[in-house]
Design a protein around this motif. Structure first.
Motif, mmCIF file in Angstrom:
data_model
loop_
_atom_site.group_PDB
_atom_site.id
_atom_site.type_symbol
_atom_site.label_atom_id
_atom_site.label_comp_id
_atom_site.label_asym_id
_atom_site.label_seq_id
_atom_site.Cartn_x
_atom_site.Cartn_y
_atom_site.Cartn_z
ATOM 1 N N LEU A 93 0.850 -1.187 0.000
ATOM 2 C CA LEU A 93 0.000 0.000 0.000
ATOM 3 C C LEU A 93 0.889 1.241 0.000
ATOM 4 O O LEU A 93 1.720 1.421 0.891
ATOM 5 N N THR A 94 0.692 2.092 -0.993
ATOM 6 C CA THR A 94 1.426 3.358 -1.060
ATOM 7 C C THR A 94 0.520 4.480 -0.572
ATOM 8 O O THR A 94 -0.630 4.598 -1.018
ATOM 9 N N ILE A 95 1.020 5.273 0.356
ATOM 10 C CA ILE A 95 0.278 6.401 0.929
ATOM 11 C C ILE A 95 1.011 7.683 0.560
ATOM 12 O O ILE A 95 2.162 7.874 0.947
ATOM 13 N N ARG A 96 0.346 8.542 -0.190
ATOM 14 C CA ARG A 96 0.897 9.854 -0.529
ATOM 15 C C ARG A 96 0.118 10.901 0.251
ATOM 16 O O ARG A 96 -1.091 11.047 0.080
ATOM 17 N N THR A 97 0.805 11.622 1.112
ATOM 18 C CA THR A 97 0.181 12.582 2.023
ATOM 19 C C THR A 97 0.552 14.009 1.637
ATOM 20 O O THR A 97 1.726 14.305 1.411
ATOM 21 N N THR A 98 -0.455 14.864 1.555
ATOM 22 C CA THR A 98 -0.259 16.303 1.348
ATOM 23 C C THR A 98 -0.961 17.030 2.480
ATOM 24 O O THR A 98 -2.109 16.707 2.814
ATOM 25 N N LEU A 99 -0.286 17.987 3.084
ATOM 26 C CA LEU A 99 -0.848 18.692 4.239
ATOM 27 C C LEU A 99 -0.594 20.184 4.107
ATOM 28 O O LEU A 99 0.494 20.597 3.693
ATOM 29 N N CYS A 100 -1.601 20.993 4.440
ATOM 30 C CA CYS A 100 -1.422 22.447 4.432
ATOM 31 C C CYS A 100 -2.337 23.079 5.466
ATOM 32 O O CYS A 100 -3.197 22.424 6.059
ATOM 33 N N ARG A 101 -2.148 24.345 5.672
ATOM 34 C CA ARG A 101 -2.947 25.109 6.630
ATOM 35 C C ARG A 101 -4.172 25.682 5.923
ATOM 36 O O ARG A 101 -4.088 26.155 4.790
ATOM 37 N N LEU A 102 -5.333 25.631 6.609
ATOM 38 C CA LEU A 102 -6.562 26.203 6.072
ATOM 39 C C LEU A 102 -6.854 27.567 6.680
ATOM 40 O O LEU A 102 -7.191 28.515 5.972
ATOM 41 N N THR A 103 -6.800 27.645 8.019
ATOM 42 C CA THR A 103 -7.076 28.889 8.739
ATOM 43 C C THR A 103 -6.062 29.002 9.866
ATOM 44 O O THR A 103 -5.159 28.175 9.994
ATOM 45 N N HIS A 104 -6.243 30.000 10.730
ATOM 46 C CA HIS A 104 -5.325 30.161 11.858
ATOM 47 C C HIS A 104 -5.406 28.989 12.830
ATOM 48 O O HIS A 104 -4.462 28.742 13.587
ATOM 49 N N THR A 105 -6.525 28.274 12.832
ATOM 50 C CA THR A 105 -6.682 27.167 13.776
ATOM 51 C C THR A 105 -6.802 25.808 13.102
ATOM 52 O O THR A 105 -6.716 24.787 13.780
ATOM 53 N N GLN A 106 -7.036 25.748 11.788
ATOM 54 C CA GLN A 106 -7.308 24.483 11.119
ATOM 55 C C GLN A 106 -6.251 24.145 10.069
ATOM 56 O O GLN A 106 -5.751 25.028 9.365
ATOM 57 N N CYS A 107 -5.968 22.830 9.975
ATOM 58 C CA CYS A 107 -5.103 22.295 8.929
ATOM 59 C C CYS A 107 -5.807 21.097 8.293
ATOM 60 O O CYS A 107 -6.690 20.488 8.906
ATOM 61 N N ALA A 108 -5.423 20.782 7.062
ATOM 62 C CA ALA A 108 -6.046 19.669 6.348
ATOM 63 C C ALA A 108 -4.981 18.823 5.691
ATOM 64 O O ALA A 108 -3.950 19.329 5.240
ATOM 65 N N SER A 109 -5.240 17.520 5.645
ATOM 66 C CA SER A 109 -4.347 16.603 4.940
ATOM 67 C C SER A 109 -5.163 15.731 4.004
ATOM 68 O O SER A 109 -6.323 15.412 4.271
ATOM 69 N N ARG A 110 -4.532 15.368 2.892
ATOM 70 C CA ARG A 110 -5.147 14.483 1.905
ATOM 71 C C ARG A 110 -4.214 13.294 1.714
ATOM 72 O O ARG A 110 -3.007 13.479 1.495
#
Length: 292
Positions: A93-110
């Motif tokens: 299983l290959t997992i490719r993760t991308t993460l960035c900041r959304l707001t001052h309090t929230q972050c998101a990862s795909r």
């Protein structure tokens, strides 16, 4: 830092990106293929470690101005186009993760999942930074903005693109009750379907003392198994979207309520709500499509 597409299809921006291939064995598998609960734990860890690297830190040790620990509590997750049943022992299983900041309090990862180049699902996670009140438990958790993040954090998402995100769908549900898809709204209403669980501190809580987000999904699956009179044991998740609202302290019980359920020839669609048994406080709403 790498340049890549950020979560939820945003324009290219500087973000944390990582990729790893894992050999699947018994810890990663269940009777129906890839274990969704194991996967969420693994991706939650990758999200947490990615935050540290995005902030230029060796470990994710975040603190408020007064030194109180700050954690990344998950507020929403989505599982899309999953084919977990196609995975088995010795698959890679290959997992490719991308993460960035959304707001001052929230972050998101795909997290894009592939097996020998074939897509087997995508998982999106949205977290918010939280802290407990001094001397308080999980009933006192509140959001906190970490202004001390270095400037390498990507720009905050623009409002126009935010409307397309998992975070925005979760916020819309909390304010209006709008479900992620019309087919969930159209599912049949089920009356008086409720089961109560007593989460185990040794199994269901994480090291920070919170009922871990993957344990919410485990409780939904246990409730499905209970309500549906032992459904097909090899049913797997095709799509799931969960919005988290609160947490409990060890020793408190969780009631899982089945609100809507629709059965098809090869699938089931349902909406379950998790509540704090003592006062009915909403803890999470889970919308799930399962296939046989």
């Amino acid at each position: 830092m790498n340049i890549a597409l950020s979560p939820e299809g945003l324009a290219p921006t500087e973000a944390f990106v990582a990729e790893e291939t894992l050999l699947l064995g018994m810890p990663q598998l269940c009777l129906a293929g890839l274990s969704e609960v194991w996967l969420l734990k693994e991706l939650g860890h990758r999200h947490w470690m990615g935050l540290a690297q995005l902030a230029g830190r060796a470990v994710p040790d975040f603190r408020a101005a007064d030194g109180a620990p700050v954690y990344a509590a998950f507020r929403a997750l989505s599982v899309e186009q999953a084919d977990f049943g196609a995975l088995g022992e010795n698959d890679r299983l290959t997992i490719r993760t991308t993460l960035c900041r959304l707001t001052h309090t929230q972050c998101a990862s795909r997290h894009e999942l592939t097996c020998q180049g074939r897509p087997v699902g995508t998982v999106n996670l949205v977290s918010t930074f939280v802290r407990r009140a001094p001397g308080g438990g999980n009933h006192t958790v509140a959001r906190v903005a970490l202004e001390a993040f270095p400037t390498c954090i990507p720009p905050i998402m623009s409002p126009g693109r935010a409307s397309e995100s998992l975070a925005a769908r979760a916020a819309t549900f909390r304010s209006t009750g709008a479900v992620p898809e019309a087919r969930f709204a159209a599912a049949g209403i089920v009356e008086d379907a409720l089961i109560t669980f007593d989460p185990c501190p040794a199994q269901d809580f994480n090291g920070a003392g919170f009922l871990y987000f993957s344990s919410f999904i485990a409780l939904v699956d246990r409730a499905e198994w209970h309500f549906d009179g032992r459904p097909a044991p090899r049913a797997t998740t095709r799509r799931r979207e969960v919005y988290f609202h609160g947490n409990i302290d060890p020793g408190e019980r969780v009631a899982v309520r089945r609100l809507k359920d629709e059965h098809g020839a090869n699938e089931r669609i349902h909406h379950y709500r998790l509540e704090r048994a003592s006062d009915g406080l909403h803890l999470a709403d889970a919308f799930t499509q399962r296939v046989f």
